[in-house]
Design a protein around this motif. Structure first.
Motif, mmCIF file in Angstrom:
data_model
loop_
_atom_site.group_PDB
_atom_site.id
_atom_site.type_symbol
_atom_site.label_atom_id
_atom_site.label_comp_id
_atom_site.label_asym_id
_atom_site.label_seq_id
_atom_site.Cartn_x
_atom_site.Cartn_y
_atom_site.Cartn_z
ATOM 1 N N CYS A 296 3.985 0.854 -6.625
ATOM 2 C CA CYS A 296 2.867 1.433 -5.859
ATOM 3 C C CYS A 296 2.088 0.397 -5.050
ATOM 4 O O CYS A 296 1.020 0.723 -4.504
ATOM 5 C CB CYS A 296 1.944 2.258 -6.750
ATOM 6 S SG CYS A 296 2.708 3.802 -7.308
ATOM 7 N N PRO B 18 4.746 7.655 -4.505
ATOM 8 C CA PRO B 18 4.550 7.722 -3.056
ATOM 9 C C PRO B 18 5.775 7.313 -2.250
ATOM 10 O O PRO B 18 5.856 7.594 -1.054
ATOM 11 C CB PRO B 18 3.386 6.758 -2.811
ATOM 12 C CG PRO B 18 3.492 5.771 -3.921
ATOM 13 C CD PRO B 18 3.979 6.560 -5.105
ATOM 14 N N ASN B 19 6.746 6.669 -2.894
ATOM 15 C CA ASN B 19 7.951 6.214 -2.190
ATOM 16 C C ASN B 19 9.164 7.091 -2.474
ATOM 17 O O ASN B 19 10.271 6.774 -2.047
ATOM 18 C CB ASN B 19 8.286 4.778 -2.587
ATOM 19 C CG ASN B 19 7.231 3.803 -2.145
ATOM 20 O OD1 ASN B 19 6.610 3.969 -1.109
ATOM 21 N ND2 ASN B 19 7.004 2.778 -2.949
ATOM 22 N N TYR C 255 7.312 -2.383 0.686
ATOM 23 C CA TYR C 255 6.437 -1.282 1.082
ATOM 24 C C TYR C 255 6.388 -1.161 2.605
ATOM 25 O O TYR C 255 6.495 -0.059 3.156
ATOM 26 C CB TYR C 255 5.027 -1.503 0.514
ATOM 27 C CG TYR C 255 3.938 -0.758 1.240
ATOM 28 C CD1 TYR C 255 3.716 0.593 1.007
ATOM 29 C CD2 TYR C 255 3.146 -1.406 2.191
ATOM 30 C CE1 TYR C 255 2.722 1.279 1.687
ATOM 31 C CE2 TYR C 255 2.152 -0.737 2.857
ATOM 32 C CZ TYR C 255 1.947 0.615 2.625
ATOM 33 O OH TYR C 255 0.967 1.286 3.302
ATOM 34 N N GLU C 256 6.215 -2.287 3.292
ATOM 35 C CA GLU C 256 6.129 -2.284 4.754
ATOM 36 C C GLU C 256 7.420 -1.761 5.378
ATOM 37 O O GLU C 256 7.387 -1.009 6.356
ATOM 38 C CB GLU C 256 5.802 -3.674 5.258
ATOM 39 C CG GLU C 256 4.390 -4.115 4.906
ATOM 40 C CD GLU C 256 4.131 -5.595 5.178
ATOM 41 O OE1 GLU C 256 5.085 -6.355 5.455
ATOM 42 O OE2 GLU C 256 2.957 -5.993 5.087
ATOM 43 N N ILE D 207 9.714 0.267 3.887
ATOM 44 C CA ILE D 207 9.879 1.671 3.526
ATOM 45 C C ILE D 207 8.979 2.566 4.361
ATOM 46 O O ILE D 207 9.403 3.629 4.824
ATOM 47 C CB ILE D 207 9.603 1.891 2.017
ATOM 48 C CG1 ILE D 207 10.689 1.234 1.172
ATOM 49 C CG2 ILE D 207 9.479 3.369 1.680
ATOM 50 C CD1 ILE D 207 10.367 1.159 -0.304
ATOM 51 N N THR D 208 7.739 2.163 4.565
ATOM 52 C CA THR D 208 6.768 3.009 5.267
ATOM 53 C C THR D 208 6.737 2.783 6.773
ATOM 54 O O THR D 208 6.062 3.518 7.493
ATOM 55 C CB THR D 208 5.351 2.790 4.703
ATOM 56 O OG1 THR D 208 4.961 1.434 4.956
ATOM 57 C CG2 THR D 208 5.289 3.111 3.229
ATOM 58 N N HIS E 153 0.124 1.236 -1.805
ATOM 59 C CA HIS E 153 -0.408 2.594 -1.930
ATOM 60 C C HIS E 153 -1.594 2.640 -2.895
ATOM 61 O O HIS E 153 -2.629 3.205 -2.574
ATOM 62 C CB HIS E 153 0.669 3.559 -2.446
ATOM 63 C CG HIS E 153 1.808 3.770 -1.520
ATOM 64 N ND1 HIS E 153 1.735 4.555 -0.389
ATOM 65 C CD2 HIS E 153 3.083 3.299 -1.557
ATOM 66 C CE1 HIS E 153 2.907 4.561 0.231
ATOM 67 N NE2 HIS E 153 3.742 3.805 -0.464
ATOM 68 N N ALA F 231 5.367 0.212 8.104
ATOM 69 C CA ALA F 231 4.083 -0.427 8.385
ATOM 70 C C ALA F 231 4.230 -1.880 8.824
ATOM 71 O O ALA F 231 3.251 -2.543 9.068
ATOM 72 C CB ALA F 231 3.188 -0.361 7.140
#
Length: 83
Positions: free
Chosen positions: A41, A20-21, A76-77, A79-80, A44, A82
């Motif tokens: 992940c 997903p990344n 994750y935050e 990269i996305t 995700h 979020a």
């Protein structure tokens, strides 16, 4: 901790679309995982998707890139977006 792909990789192409990344890409000889994009992940899925689909089980944790669940979530935050 990021994951990495060992030289047992058979270039079957199933791991790359599962990430997903977009951390997995073709390398010179085998697929490679960018440790700056790999969150295992976290954020995700409950399990790393590349490990789930790999038919030869060649995607272990990378001891050179150890990260806690919290660090992976922060990555994750970022990269996305979020955060």
């Amino acid at each position: 901790m990021a994951l990495y792909i060992t030289d047992e990789c058979i270039n079957c192409d199933v791991c790359e679309p599962e990430c997903p990344n977009n951390a997995i890409s073709p390398g010179e000889e085998i697929y490679e995982i960018d440790p700056m994009l790999c969150t295992e992940c976290v954020g995700h899925y409950d399990e790393p998707q590349c490990q789930q689909v790999c038919p030869v089980d060649c995607i272990p944790k990378d001891p050179n890139h150890e990260e806690s669940k919290e660090e992976l979530m922060r990555k994750y935050e970022i990269i996305t977006g979020a955060a």
